[in-house]
Design an enzyme around this catalytic site. Structure first.
Site, PDB file in Angstrom:
ATOM      1  N   ALA A   1       4.449   7.736   2.350  1.00 40.90           N
ATOM      2  CA  ALA A   1       5.032   6.435   2.663  1.00 40.90           C
ATOM      3  C   ALA A   1       4.655   5.388   1.620  1.00 40.90           C
ATOM      4  O   ALA A   1       3.601   5.448   1.015  1.00 40.90           O
ATOM      5  CB  ALA A   1       4.542   5.971   4.034  1.00 40.90           C
TER       6      ALA A   1
ATOM      7  N   GLY B   1       0.839  -1.200   0.000  1.00 36.74           N
ATOM      8  CA  GLY B   1       0.000   0.000   0.000  1.00 36.74           C
ATOM      9  C   GLY B   1       0.865   1.237   0.000  1.00 36.74           C
ATOM     10  O   GLY B   1       2.086   1.150   0.103  1.00 36.74           O
ATOM     11  N   ARG B   2       0.209   2.371  -0.118  1.00 36.81           N
ATOM     12  CA  ARG B   2       0.949   3.625   0.016  1.00 36.81           C
ATOM     13  C   ARG B   2       0.038   4.735   0.492  1.00 36.81           C
ATOM     14  O   ARG B   2      -1.176   4.682   0.344  1.00 36.81           O
ATOM     15  CB  ARG B   2       1.665   4.010  -1.272  1.00 36.81           C
ATOM     16  CG  ARG B   2       0.778   4.230  -2.506  1.00 36.81           C
ATOM     17  CD  ARG B   2       1.568   4.944  -3.585  1.00 36.81           C
ATOM     18  NE  ARG B   2       2.657   4.115  -4.117  1.00 36.81           N
ATOM     19  CZ  ARG B   2       3.871   4.597  -4.433  1.00 36.81           C
ATOM     20  NH1 ARG B   2       4.154   5.861  -4.215  1.00 36.81           N
ATOM     21  NH2 ARG B   2       4.776   3.806  -4.953  1.00 36.81           N
ATOM     22  N   GLY B   3       0.643   5.703   1.133  1.00 36.28           N
ATOM     23  CA  GLY B   3      -0.087   6.877   1.574  1.00 36.28           C
ATOM     24  C   GLY B   3       0.566   8.088   0.958  1.00 36.28           C
ATOM     25  O   GLY B   3       1.221   7.978  -0.082  1.00 36.28           O
TER      26      GLY B   3
ATOM     27  N   ASP C   1      -6.499   9.762  12.780  1.00 40.68           N
ATOM     28  CA  ASP C   1      -6.676   9.449  11.354  1.00 40.68           C
ATOM     29  C   ASP C   1      -7.303   8.068  11.183  1.00 40.68           C
ATOM     30  O   ASP C   1      -6.864   7.270  10.357  1.00 40.68           O
ATOM     31  CB  ASP C   1      -5.327   9.546  10.623  1.00 40.68           C
ATOM     32  CG  ASP C   1      -5.485   9.765   9.117  1.00 40.68           C
ATOM     33  OD1 ASP C   1      -6.606  10.102   8.666  1.00 40.68           O
ATOM     34  OD2 ASP C   1      -4.496   9.602   8.380  1.00 40.68           O
TER      35      ASP C   1
HETATM   36  P1  ADP Z   1       0.527   6.700   5.395  1.00 45.59           P
HETATM   37  O1  ADP Z   1       0.963   7.364   6.649  1.00 45.59           O
HETATM   38  O2  ADP Z   1       1.347   7.138   4.228  1.00 45.59           O
HETATM   39  O3  ADP Z   1      -0.950   6.747   5.136  1.00 45.59           O
HETATM   40  P2  ADP Z   1       0.170   3.944   6.271  1.00 45.59           P
HETATM   41  O4  ADP Z   1       0.867   3.505   7.495  1.00 45.59           O
HETATM   42  O5  ADP Z   1      -1.286   4.207   6.369  1.00 45.59           O
HETATM   43  O6  ADP Z   1       0.945   5.175   5.612  1.00 45.59           O
HETATM   44  O7  ADP Z   1       0.420   2.855   5.140  1.00 45.59           O
HETATM   45  C1  ADP Z   1      -0.087   3.027   3.842  1.00 45.59           C
HETATM   46  C2  ADP Z   1      -0.826   1.784   3.405  1.00 45.59           C
HETATM   47  O8  ADP Z   1       0.082   0.668   3.373  1.00 45.59           O
HETATM   48  C3  ADP Z   1      -1.963   1.355   4.329  1.00 45.59           C
HETATM   49  O9  ADP Z   1      -3.153   2.039   4.048  1.00 45.59           O
HETATM   50  C4  ADP Z   1      -2.033  -0.135   4.031  1.00 45.59           C
HETATM   51  O10 ADP Z   1      -2.714  -0.388   2.812  1.00 45.59           O
HETATM   52  C5  ADP Z   1      -0.570  -0.513   3.801  1.00 45.59           C
HETATM   53  N1  ADP Z   1       0.049  -0.985   5.071  1.00 45.59           N
HETATM   54  C6  ADP Z   1       0.524  -0.204   6.068  1.00 45.59           C
HETATM   55  N2  ADP Z   1       0.997  -0.927   7.091  1.00 45.59           N
HETATM   56  C7  ADP Z   1       0.825  -2.223   6.750  1.00 45.59           C
HETATM   57  C8  ADP Z   1       1.106  -3.485   7.403  1.00 45.59           C
HETATM   58  N3  ADP Z   1       1.671  -3.516   8.608  1.00 45.59           N
HETATM   59  N4  ADP Z   1       0.760  -4.624   6.769  1.00 45.59           N
HETATM   60  C9  ADP Z   1       0.182  -4.586   5.545  1.00 45.59           C
HETATM   61  N5  ADP Z   1      -0.104  -3.443   4.870  1.00 45.59           N
HETATM   62  C10 ADP Z   1       0.217  -2.271   5.458  1.00 45.59           C
HETATM   63 MG    MG Z   2      -2.560   5.821   6.092  1.00 52.90          MG
END
Ligand code: ADP
Ligand code: MG
Length: 370
Positions: A38, A33-35, A151
């Site tokens: 990140a 995934g990505r935000g 969030d």
């Molecule tokens: P951001 O701060 O950029 O939103 P996140 O921590 O929400 O970052 O991570 C972005 C995405 O990555 C999440 O919405 C999810 O889809 C995926 N992701 C994050 N952490 C995990 C994890 N521990 N296991 C599997 N997927 C993850």
């Molecule tokens: Mg996020």
């Protein structure tokens, strides 16, 4: 524990490793995934063969040094170790441009996918009851320890497995804050359709701010619709500040009236009137089923059975493309008030990392108690 001016925690215990991440891990498969800032990728720890999720965070964002925000995220994660529904932090690496969080892999992906899925893939009310109990158990533990997430949305609630439906893991503590008695946090943060009215009005944030988001989250999980989403941000914000919610039979077809009553106890404009996480857990809707997977003793330092060693599910291979990052509100000025000292209004980076703006208060125990 030191507090920066706006509730960020700036001291961590986790050792930050500087050897190359790739010396100890192999990246496998596609992105998880990505935000906004990140990227998260699946990886295997060479020494153990165990699967993890590596979250790559850029230290510079829009020309600003954001290392302190990442340290805050690490601090909250490490202090929530005992919380069975918060994703586990395994290790941290740092390069010249990035910090890499090695997290427990939640192989079932975001609950977002099931929220927007067609009927046969979508959650049943029974599923939502079980998952909502877990979310509330996790959040009540954070709140008891004065941590607000800020969030909570379906992209930040993950599943240990999708088929069969596993347990939830709360992720993304990038915006979370410690709300100690002496601090008052006012910030414009969050994701448009999930933010509470007090955020839009620049009023103090509190644990009740998360409870609003849980109301929105529950609405979306049950109906597949976002209750305040308008055609544009402006309309969304108007809907939120007027608490313009559609509770009609059309939207809630086949959903119990207890569920609607539960949501109504959260989508209240006055934060003080909203149910707390503890109160929610006592709501009849969440007690209308036996809860086989609930975690009766969240204070025990154990995790629910189905977490880390779960076999790969076929679902995670056929995951859809990662959804486009949702637009987030920009962090603007934040300020903190100390009772009796009046308001101190500052830009959020006015104080450098490691220098508390106020006399350091007695250390607060690092680890959260659930
Ligand atoms: P951001 O701060 O950029 O939103 P996140 O921590 O929400 O970052 O991570 C972005 C995405 O990555 C999440 O919405 C999810 O889809 C995926 N992701 C994050 N952490 C995990 C994890 N521990 N296991 C599997 N997927 C993850
Ligand atoms: Mg996020």
């Amino acid at each position: 524990m030191r507090m920066s001016k706006n509730g960020m925690v700036t001291k961590i215990h986790t050792r930050i490793r500087t050897e190359p991440f790739t010396a100890n891990y192999e990246l496998v498969g596609r992105e998880l995934g990505r935000g906004k800032f990140a990227v998260v990728k699946k990886c295997i720890e060479k020494a153990t063969g165990k699967e993890h999720a590596a979250k790559f965070l850029r230290k510079r964002r829009k020309g600003e040094d954001c290392r302190m925000d990442i340290i805050n995220e690490i601090a909250v994660l490490e202090s929530a170790k005992a919380n069975p529904y918060v994703v586990a932090l395994h290790e941290v690496y740092e390069t010249s441009s990035e910090i890499i969080l090695v997290l427990e892999c939640a192989a079932g992906g975001e609950i977002f996918n099931q929220c927007v899925a067609d009927n046969d893939e979508a959650f049943t009310e029974k599923d939502v009851i079980r998952l909502a109990r877990q979310i509330l158990t996790g959040v009540s533990c954070l709140h008891r320890n004065n941590v607000v997430h800020l969030d909570l949305k379906p992209q930040n609630i993950l599943l240990t497995s999708a088929k069969p439906l596993g347990d939830i893991r709360i992720v993304d503590f990038g915006l979370s804050r410690r709300m100690d008695k002496v601090t008052e946090v006012r910030e414009i943060v969050g994701t448009p359709d999930y933010v509470a009215p007090e955020i839009l009005n620049y009023e103090p944030l509190s644990t009740a701010t998360d409870m609003w988001s849980i109301g929105v989250l529950t609405y979306v999980m049950l109906t597949g619709e976002s209750p305040f989403l308008g055609d544009d941000k402006q309309e969304t914000f108007l809907n939120i500040s007027q608490v313009n919610v559609d509770y009609s039979q059309d939207v809630f077809e086949g959903v119990s009236s207890l569920a609607v009553d539960f949501i109504k106890s959260l989508l209240l404009k006055n934060p003080r009137k909203r149910a707390t996480a503890e109160e929610c857990l006592k709501h009849p809707w969440l007690n209308s089923l036996p809860h086989p997977h609930s975690h009766p003793h969240p204070h025990l330092h154990t995790r629910p059975a189905s977490s880390l060693d779960e076999p790969e599910t076929s679902q995670s291979e056929s995951e859809p493309e990662s959804p486009a990052p949702s637009p987030e509100l920009d962090l603007i000025d934040s300020y903190l008030t100390y009772p009796g000292q009046g308001e101190l209004k500052t830009g959020r980076d006015a104080f450098s990392f490691g220098e508390p703006p106020f006399p350091t208060r007695p250390e607060i125990p690092q680890e959260l108690i659930c």
